[in-house]
Scaffold this active site. Structure first.
Site, short mmCIF file in Angstrom:
data_model
loop_
_atom_site.label_atom_id
_atom_site.label_comp_id
_atom_site.label_asym_id
_atom_site.label_seq_id
_atom_site.Cartn_x
_atom_site.Cartn_y
_atom_site.Cartn_z
CG HIS A 1 -2.85 6.64 -2.47
ND1 HIS A 1 -3.80 7.11 -1.58
CD2 HIS A 1 -2.05 7.68 -2.73
CE1 HIS A 1 -3.57 8.38 -1.32
NE2 HIS A 1 -2.52 8.76 -2.02
CD GLU B 1 0.16 7.06 -0.22
OE1 GLU B 1 1.15 7.70 -0.61
OE2 GLU B 1 -0.72 7.55 0.52
CD GLU B 2 -2.66 9.40 2.44
OE1 GLU B 2 -1.62 9.70 3.04
OE2 GLU B 2 -3.09 10.04 1.47
CG ASP C 1 -0.06 10.08 -4.35
OD1 ASP C 1 -1.13 10.68 -4.10
OD2 ASP C 1 0.68 9.64 -3.47
CG HIS D 1 -2.36 14.40 4.51
ND1 HIS D 1 -1.27 13.77 5.03
CD2 HIS D 1 -2.63 13.77 3.34
CE1 HIS D 1 -0.87 12.80 4.22
NE2 HIS D 1 -1.70 12.78 3.18
#
Length: 507
Positions: A275, A320-321, A349, A448
């Site tokens: 991604h 994707e997130e 990923d 994140h």
């Protein structure tokens, strides 16, 4: 990313090969014409792991970091950072001889505008803390509700999974259920149908439950830690709760970047994906510039080896997130014949986690948290395991939990596999012995967050794992026989000339 589980067969850590840290050099010219024998799993015979170097990957990561730095600090979907990153990937693919396409899709984008609220009003007052005690489920509808808290079959793995669980449920109450055998979407829909005003879904393992209901729910939905859920369930008949969610869903359009080799069998496609987007909170250099850069470098170097037996298609997924949207839209948009032509899917990923491990997706379905893998996925797992064994590197399986872009391919019955260096799981003492690093800390403490920057990428992890990426791509570009039973074209296309039909000679 899922919490990792150890395999009892994990090998001890041995010093990694340093052969790939430098660029390939003149010696590569001597092996470019050799190719890889169809179906081989011998890492020493592969050319692509020598061509795909850490220096080449690092250059891509550095460029993606610069793009994020000058475009708001991230590469999130529908931001300038994502668009410029997509331009970069497309340009690099064109230079290598590919014809990349931007494949658009429409989707519903969920945004949370302020912190959620979960408050116990009685029998005693208690304010729960966002992120520490609970979090909003993505695609929860907005709302501010207050009502009696009612536990629903709380001690069962099937808590809230059927309408019968909510028999006699008080209208306007807040349901308290536990994570288990069915989806959060099902639990939330069952609660809403029973007249619930909101729902709290408690985790069944450590940490706050970060989940999604997939599409906009009918009632506010939050996920809590196991401790928070247990406390609410134990409060009894006098429990009263307030749940507030401030969020919205808008119609948006985004795109994936897809390119494939010019040669190779069109009816036996090897797909390789990572991604391209980051979270809005940071530049996403491990998650997932590391995977994007490795797949991009692999595509560029594969083009130097000439036409493969099988078509190889590289995909750089968007959104994707926000819930694996780009890859899901891609698979859903395929016609049945197009799906059948995809031999397998490889997903990469997060390959540069600071406190990394070497994780191979559980294609044999041996771990409790894994989704049922399609046939052939175990063969992909073995290909990666054999590579690491030949390199003298420990590796172990990791759950096929549905948390990355392989999910839609698996649901479509396409054999899947890939590598992962660890996310928000905690490294054990044994894993520290195998891989180095620090036990008791997350594999990626910056997951994140704004700290997921280029200074926190582990280049040793990328060096070791990218070799596995290149090896698998080259292997399957030549033959997918162990995965889907399709032999190389040189075998499949051999002329059939029998000497007899039954007892009658023809020649």
């Amino acid at each position: 990313m899922p919490t990792r589980q150890r395999s009892p067969e994990t090998r001890r850590h041995l010093p990694p090969s340093a052969k790939r840290l430098a660029s390939a050099g003149a010696s590569v010219a001597l092996v470019l014409g050799l190719g890889l024998a169809p179906g081989t799993a011998n890492a020493d015979a592969a050319v692509l792991p020598t061509l795909v170097t850490t220096d080449g990957i690092r250059e891509h990561v550095e460029n993606l970091s610069t793009i994020a730095e000058y475009n708001g600090g991230n590469r999130a979907t529908n931001t300038p950072g994502y668009d410029v990153a997509a331009d970069y990937v497309a340009d690099q693919l064109k230079r290598a001889g590919y014809r990349p396409k931007r494949e658009k899709y429409d989707y519903e984008m969920w945004d949370e505008h302020s912190e959620p609220v979960l408050t116990q009003l009685s029998p005693e007052h208690r304010e729960f803390t966002p992120e520490d005690d609970f979090a909003t489920m993505s695609y929860s509808t907005a709302g501010d509700v207050t009502g009696a808290g009612v536990a629903v079959d709380y001690d069962s793995q099937d808590s809230g999974c059927t309408a019968d669980d909510f028999a006699g449920f008080p209208d306007g109450a807040v349901a308290v259920v536990k994570r288990g055998s069915c989806t959060f979407t099902s639990k939330t829909a069952n609660a809403a149908d029973a007249g619930a005003a909101g729902i709290v879904i408690a985790n069944n393992q450590e940490g706050a439950l970060l989940g999604t209901v997939g599409e906009e729910s009918a009632i506010p939905t939050v996920g809590s830690t196991a401790e928070t859920g247990d406390a609410l369930a134990a409060a009894g008949d006098g429990l009263e709760l307030r749940v507030r969610v401030d969020a919205s869903v808008t119609e948006e359009t985004s795109y994936n970047v897809v390119a494939e080799t010019k040669g190779g069998a069109r009816d036996n496609v090897v797909m390789v994906g990572a991604h391209l987007d980051s979270v809005p909170e940071g530049p996403g250099m491990n998650d997932n510039a590391s995977g994007t850069a490795t797949v991009l470098e692999t595509a560029q170097q594969l083009a130097k080896l000439g036409g493969p037996n099988n078509r190889v298609r590289f995909a750089f997924w968007g959104t994707e997130e926000q819930g694996l949207i780009g890859s899901t839209k891609y698979v859903e948009g395929l016609k049945e014949k197009e799906r059948e032509r995809i031999a397998l899917y490889l997903n990469f990923d997060m390959l540069g986690s600071p406190n990394y491990g070497r994780f191979v997706y559980d294609g044999r379905g041996e771990l409790d948290g894994s989704l049922p893998p399609p046939s052939g996925s175990g063969a992909i797992q073995k290909t990666f395991e054999d590579y690491f064994e030949q390199e003298g590197l420990a590796a172990e399986p990791t759950e096929f939990s549905g948390r990355s872009d392989y999910s839609a391919f698996m649901e479509a019955g396409i054999a899947s596999g890939g590598l992962f260096s660890g996310g928000d799981g905690t490294k054990t003492e044994d894993q520290a012995d195998d891989y180095g690093g620090t036990a008791g800390e997350d594999f990626d403490p910056n997951y994140h967050t704004p700290a997921d920057d280029i200074d926190n990428v582990n280049w040793r992890a990328i060096d070791e794992l990218s070799g596995g990426v290149a090896h698998a791509v080259e292997t399957y570009s030549e033959s997918t026989l162990p995965v889907n039973g399709v032999a190389p074209r040189t075998f499949r296309d051999r002329e059939f000339r029998p000497d007899q039909v039954g007892d009658l000679w023809l020649r």
